[in-house]
Write an enzyme that holds these catalytic residues in place. Structure first.
Site, mmCIF file in Angstrom:
data_model
loop_
_atom_site.group_PDB
_atom_site.id
_atom_site.type_symbol
_atom_site.label_atom_id
_atom_site.label_comp_id
_atom_site.label_asym_id
_atom_site.label_seq_id
_atom_site.Cartn_x
_atom_site.Cartn_y
_atom_site.Cartn_z
ATOM 1 C CB THR A 111 -0.915 0.013 1.244
ATOM 2 O OG1 THR A 111 -1.571 1.279 1.349
ATOM 3 C CG2 THR A 111 -0.107 -0.207 2.514
ATOM 4 C CG ASP A 112 -1.084 4.926 -1.137
ATOM 5 O OD1 ASP A 112 -1.687 4.271 -0.264
ATOM 6 O OD2 ASP A 112 -1.638 5.802 -1.816
ATOM 7 C CD GLU A 113 -3.478 3.531 4.303
ATOM 8 O OE1 GLU A 113 -3.379 3.688 5.536
ATOM 9 O OE2 GLU A 113 -4.490 3.052 3.755
ATOM 10 C CE1 TYR A 167 -2.971 -2.405 5.734
ATOM 11 C CE2 TYR A 167 -3.374 -0.061 5.369
ATOM 12 C CZ TYR A 167 -3.172 -1.338 4.869
ATOM 13 O OH TYR A 167 -3.170 -1.550 3.511
ATOM 14 C CE LYS A 179 0.454 -4.646 2.961
ATOM 15 N NZ LYS A 179 0.319 -6.032 2.412
#
Length: 332
Positions: free
Chosen positions: A121-123, A148, A152
């Site tokens: 994810t870009d998060e 989260y 990741k």
């Protein structure tokens, strides 16, 4: 490559990928999914039984993962706990699935010398200021802001370490926010759509200025397939469709497309640690591998998504009351 193992393939993004494979390849696919609340057997219904098999199991259990990896040519690893709000309430499942689960997958592909693509994810990059002209690139430093995104980020680092230390044949992709069919109604877009269907005013976090870079799940699927087929081992590719919209714009567009006044929504308590802006620069993927998104008109893609939720009320209806009750407890 004839047989592909897809972890998390009964969830939102994973199931869209399996559908994409059935339409665009001749691959046979095994889906490994724990079937938690965010996944469903229904998302795989109608697919050819001679090409798609579902195995219910946990990616953190080596005795489940190892024999499956052994009999497949490659693994695409989607399985993850992914809801930010849930990670704030209880981080432990995110650590187990996203870090320990990825470790288990890595050890299996290392043992059996199989190709791996890891979906992230870009998060992991944190967020950008609203007026920042920059976008995330493959060189952006990691700066996760929630359990989260931290989990990741940890899984991404594991993959890169296994490539460097053990020669694992892996690639990584980091994607922006997905929308489309089969997304659980706890998520932003399907929650607002199902609220309007139920005659409930949509809920907007804070002022609604937070920006997300939206991409249709089918475009994400085509990008992952492109990386699996053409990507350079050890490389990371960012996946995005130039779909930056703030949350206010998205809510207003949903209301307009569903025949409601654009201001028929309520502001609610903002989420803790709510990232300001995500923006993806996907030039590497486009220039090196020749990929481009097909759903470049966000309004059209959103209209199709609304129609899907209107036509699949039997799928999301059993979960709606519980989701809204959970949000209500938090004033959201």
């Amino acid at each position: 490559m004839e047989r592909l193992l897809v972890t998390g393939g009964a969830g939102f993004i994973g199931s869209n990928f399996v559908h994409h494979l059935m339409e665009h390849t001749d691959l046979r696919v095994t889906v490994l999914d724990k079937l938690t609340y965010a996944a469903s057997k229904e998302s795989l219904e109608g697919l050819p039984e001679d090409r798609v098999q579902l195995v219910v199991g946990d990616i953190a259990e080596a005795e489940v993962v190892d024999p499956l990896v052994a009999e497949h040519d490659a693994v695409v690893h989607y399985a993850a706990e992914s809801h930010n709000d849930n990670s704030l309430h209880d981080p432990s499942p995110f650590i187990k699935t996203n870090i320990l689960g990825t470790f288990t997958i890595l050890e299996a592909v290392r043992k059996h010398e199989k190709r791996l693509h890891h979906v992230s994810t870009d998060e992991v990059y944190g967020d950008l200021e609203l007026d920042d002209p920059k976008r995330f690139t493959e060189d952006t430093p990691y700066n996760p802001s929630s359990p989260y995104s931290a989990s990741k980020a940890g899984s991404d680092h594991l993959v890169r370490a296994w490539v460097r230390s053990f020669g694992v044949q892996a690639t990584v992709s980091n994607c922006s926010n997905n929308y489309g069919p089969w997304q659980h109604i706890e998520k932003f877009i399907p929650r607002q759509i199902t609220n309007v269907i139920d005659g409930i005013r949509p809920k907007l976090y804070g002022s609604g200025e937070n920006v997300r870079d939206w991409i249709h799940a089918d475009d994400h699927s085509s990008a992952v397939l492109t990386i699996l087929e053409k990507g350079r081992i050890g490389e990371t590719y960012l996946i995005g469709a130039d779909g930056e919209k703030n949350n206010l714009e998205v809510v207003q567009l949903i209301l307009t497309l569903m025949g409601q006044p654009a201001d028929a929504f309520d502001h609610v308590t903002d989420r803790a640690g709510h990232d300001l802006r995500y923006a993806i620069e996907s030039g590497k993927l486009r220039q090196e591998l020749g990929w481009s998104p097909q759903f470049q008109d966000f309004e059209s893609g959103l209209a199709d998504t609304i129609e899907w939720y209107q036509a699949h009320e039997d799928w999301w209806r059993p979960h709606k009351d519980a989701v809204e009750a959970t949000y209500a407890e938090k004033g959201q």
